[in-house]
Design a protein around this motif. Structure first.
Motif, PDB file in Angstrom:
ATOM      1  N   ASN A  57       0.814  -1.258   0.028  1.00 34.00           N
ATOM      2  CA  ASN A  57       0.023   0.070  -0.178  1.00 34.00           C
ATOM      3  C   ASN A  57       0.953   1.376   0.039  1.00 34.00           C
ATOM      4  OD1 ASN A  57      -1.828   2.429   0.855  1.00 34.00           O
ATOM      5  ND2 ASN A  57      -3.127   0.776   1.618  1.00 34.00           N
ATOM      6  N   ALA A  58       1.286   1.683  -1.172  1.00 39.54           N
ATOM      7  CA  ALA A  58       2.178   2.989  -1.143  1.00 39.54           C
ATOM      8  C   ALA A  58       1.446   4.125  -0.623  1.00 39.54           C
ATOM      9  CB  ALA A  58       2.312   3.252  -2.840  1.00 39.54           C
ATOM     10  N   ASN A  59       0.036   4.324  -0.760  1.00 42.72           N
ATOM     11  CA  ASN A  59      -0.521   5.620   0.019  1.00 42.72           C
ATOM     12  C   ASN A  59       0.007   5.563   1.478  1.00 42.72           C
ATOM     13  OD1 ASN A  59      -1.633   6.554  -2.336  1.00 42.72           O
ATOM     14  ND2 ASN A  59      -3.419   5.273  -2.178  1.00 42.72           N
ATOM     15  N   ALA A  60      -0.109   4.439   2.196  1.00 51.04           N
ATOM     16  CA  ALA A  60       0.051   4.204   3.761  1.00 51.04           C
ATOM     17  C   ALA A  60       1.742   4.656   3.964  1.00 51.04           C
ATOM     18  CB  ALA A  60      -0.104   2.820   4.098  1.00 51.04           C
ATOM     19  N   TYR A  61       2.470   4.177   3.209  1.00 50.53           N
ATOM     20  CA  TYR A  61       3.976   4.533   3.253  1.00 50.53           C
ATOM     21  C   TYR A  61       4.165   6.214   3.012  1.00 50.53           C
ATOM     22  CZ  TYR A  61       5.424  -0.351   3.044  1.00 50.53           C
ATOM     23  OH  TYR A  61       5.656  -1.480   3.300  1.00 50.53           O
ATOM     24  N   ASN A  62       3.510   6.502   1.987  1.00 52.53           N
ATOM     25  CA  ASN A  62       3.586   7.933   1.444  1.00 52.53           C
ATOM     26  C   ASN A  62       2.940   8.851   2.786  1.00 52.53           C
ATOM     27  OD1 ASN A  62       4.038  10.117  -0.279  1.00 52.53           O
ATOM     28  ND2 ASN A  62       1.836  10.249  -0.390  1.00 52.53           N
ATOM     29  N   SER A  63       1.813   8.620   2.968  1.00 53.12           N
ATOM     30  CA  SER A  63       0.974   9.259   4.137  1.00 53.12           C
ATOM     31  C   SER A  63       1.697   9.521   5.383  1.00 53.12           C
ATOM     32  CB  SER A  63      -0.362   8.703   4.573  1.00 53.12           C
ATOM     33  OG  SER A  63      -1.305   8.817   3.316  1.00 53.12           O
ATOM     34  N   LEU A  64       2.204   8.254   5.959  1.00 52.65           N
ATOM     35  CA  LEU A  64       3.017   8.407   7.306  1.00 52.65           C
ATOM     36  C   LEU A  64       4.260   9.269   6.910  1.00 52.65           C
ATOM     37  CD1 LEU A  64       3.295   7.457  10.105  1.00 52.65           C
ATOM     38  CD2 LEU A  64       4.212   5.406   9.221  1.00 52.65           C
ATOM     39  N   GLY A  65       5.254   9.043   5.722  1.00 55.39           N
ATOM     40  CA  GLY A  65       6.484   9.737   5.459  1.00 55.39           C
ATOM     41  C   GLY A  65       6.307  11.109   5.323  1.00 55.39           C
ATOM     42  N   TYR A  66       5.232  11.490   4.747  1.00 56.29           N
ATOM     43  CA  TYR A  66       4.959  13.052   4.395  1.00 56.29           C
ATOM     44  C   TYR A  66       4.464  13.779   5.629  1.00 56.29           C
ATOM     45  CZ  TYR A  66       2.591  17.311   2.871  1.00 56.29           C
ATOM     46  OH  TYR A  66       2.256  18.637   2.807  1.00 56.29           O
ATOM     47  N   THR A  67       3.693  12.929   6.468  1.00 57.39           N
ATOM     48  CA  THR A  67       3.295  13.584   7.780  1.00 57.39           C
ATOM     49  C   THR A  67       4.605  13.723   8.489  1.00 57.39           C
ATOM     50  OG1 THR A  67       1.065  12.628   7.799  1.00 57.39           O
ATOM     51  CG2 THR A  67       1.808  13.132   9.887  1.00 57.39           C
ATOM     52  N   PHE A  68       5.397  13.018   8.644  1.00 53.79           N
ATOM     53  CA  PHE A  68       6.714  12.914   9.539  1.00 53.79           C
ATOM     54  C   PHE A  68       7.310  14.446   8.802  1.00 53.79           C
ATOM     55  CE2 PHE A  68       7.400   8.281  10.692  1.00 53.79           C
ATOM     56  CZ  PHE A  68       6.282   8.699  11.623  1.00 53.79           C
ATOM     57  N   VAL A  69       7.492  14.454   7.532  1.00 52.92           N
ATOM     58  CA  VAL A  69       8.203  15.622   6.819  1.00 52.92           C
ATOM     59  C   VAL A  69       7.430  16.793   6.898  1.00 52.92           C
ATOM     60  CG1 VAL A  69       8.830  16.498   4.518  1.00 52.92           C
ATOM     61  CG2 VAL A  69       9.214  13.949   5.099  1.00 52.92           C
ATOM     62  N   ASP A  70       6.057  16.681   6.886  1.00 53.00           N
ATOM     63  CA  ASP A  70       5.432  18.089   7.128  1.00 53.00           C
ATOM     64  C   ASP A  70       5.664  18.723   8.487  1.00 53.00           C
ATOM     65  OD1 ASP A  70       3.837  20.065   5.672  1.00 53.00           O
ATOM     66  OD2 ASP A  70       2.181  19.552   6.921  1.00 53.00           O
ATOM     67  N   ARG A  71       5.844  17.696   9.425  1.00 55.57           N
ATOM     68  CA  ARG A  71       5.973  18.027  10.836  1.00 55.57           C
ATOM     69  C   ARG A  71       7.355  18.265  11.404  1.00 55.57           C
ATOM     70  NH1 ARG A  71       3.799  13.728  14.061  1.00 55.57           N
ATOM     71  NH2 ARG A  71       4.317  15.185  15.882  1.00 55.57           N
ATOM     72  N   ASN A  72       8.309  17.938  10.242  1.00 51.07           N
ATOM     73  CA  ASN A  72       9.718  17.870  10.449  1.00 51.07           C
ATOM     74  C   ASN A  72      10.213  17.302  11.596  1.00 51.07           C
ATOM     75  OD1 ASN A  72      12.093  18.992   9.385  1.00 51.07           O
ATOM     76  ND2 ASN A  72      12.335  20.825  10.479  1.00 51.07           N
ATOM     77  N   VAL A  73       9.762  15.979  11.671  1.00 48.98           N
ATOM     78  CA  VAL A  73      10.184  14.949  12.667  1.00 48.98           C
ATOM     79  C   VAL A  73      10.411  13.764  11.874  1.00 48.98           C
ATOM     80  CG1 VAL A  73       8.655  16.161  14.398  1.00 48.98           C
ATOM     81  CG2 VAL A  73       7.811  14.194  13.083  1.00 48.98           C
ATOM     82  N   ASN A  74      11.299  12.797  12.733  1.00 47.24           N
ATOM     83  CA  ASN A  74      11.718  11.439  12.104  1.00 47.24           C
ATOM     84  C   ASN A  74      12.110  11.476  10.668  1.00 47.24           C
ATOM     85  OD1 ASN A  74      10.680  10.769  14.689  1.00 47.24           O
ATOM     86  ND2 ASN A  74       8.629  10.112  13.886  1.00 47.24           N
ATOM     87  N   LEU A  75      12.898  12.552  10.290  1.00 44.31           N
ATOM     88  CA  LEU A  75      13.128  12.629   8.926  1.00 44.31           C
ATOM     89  C   LEU A  75      13.881  11.353   8.330  1.00 44.31           C
ATOM     90  CD1 LEU A  75      13.888  16.366   8.592  1.00 44.31           C
ATOM     91  CD2 LEU A  75      11.953  15.215   8.156  1.00 44.31           C
TER      92      LEU A  75
END
Length: 185
Positions: free
Chosen positions: A103-121
């Motif tokens: 599920n590419a969307n799950a990886y993307n959503s979790l990764g993007y949320t980390f990036v957008d919050r500038n955490v767990n890069l």
């Protein structure tokens, strides 16, 4: 079944949420997939009507009833994310990745949320690489990778990804990301 689901959506677009709810409740789902569609449709109707709390309540119940349904978990997680309930969001996204590792969307959503919050890069990079491997031309993933590259200071590569995303998905969010990177450069 599908015709009644479409009817409920159309009824809701006329502003008759009660009519849409009655239409969906009158259905007699024959399997878990139909039960999932029924719940997801009603949650979407609530969400589109600005009733996020009702959508969350409905999806939490559906998730308890159908605990291995990635689609229910995904919609619920995205509602949690919009409310700033990041721990709940992250827990569900990780479970989706366990249930549906492609599920590419799950990886993307979790990764993007980390990036957008500038955490767990560092973890965000791994998640976005996995999403990109699964769907290399997905404009949402390209946007997320571009935003990650911007956050980590690789502005030139960020522009490349964001432009690729923009050509496929000329949305306000992609434009804002691209504009910010170009402004910074």
């Amino acid at each position: 079944f599908q015709a009644q689901v479409h009817k409920a959506v159309l009824v809701s677009r006329r502003g008759d949420l009660e009519g849409a709810r009655r239409t969906l409740q009158a259905l007699e789902p024959q399997n878990d997939n139909e039960r999932s569609v029924q719940a997801l449709t009603m949650a979407s109707i609530y969400r589109n009507a600005g009733r996020s709390e009702q959508a969350i309540e409905l999806l939490e119940k559906a998730d308890a009833d159908l605990p291995d349904t990635a689609e229910i978990k995904y919609d619920l997680a995205m509602l949690y994310e919009r409310q700033g309930r990041y721990d709940d969001f992250e827990r569900l996204m990780r479970r989706i990745i366990e249930l549906a590792p492609h599920n590419a969307n799950a990886y993307n959503s979790l990764g993007y949320t980390f990036v957008d919050r500038n955490v767990n890069l560092d973890e965000a990079e791994e998640l976005l690489e996995q999403a990109l491997e699964l769907e290399p031309d997905n404009p949402y993933i390209l946007d997320s990778v571009g935003w990650y590259l911007y956050r980590t200071g690789d502005h030139h590569s960020a522009v490349e990804y964001l432009r690729r995303s923009w050509h496929q998905l000329p949305s306000g969010e992609v434009a804002a990301h691209l504009g910010e990177v170009l402004w910074t450069m």
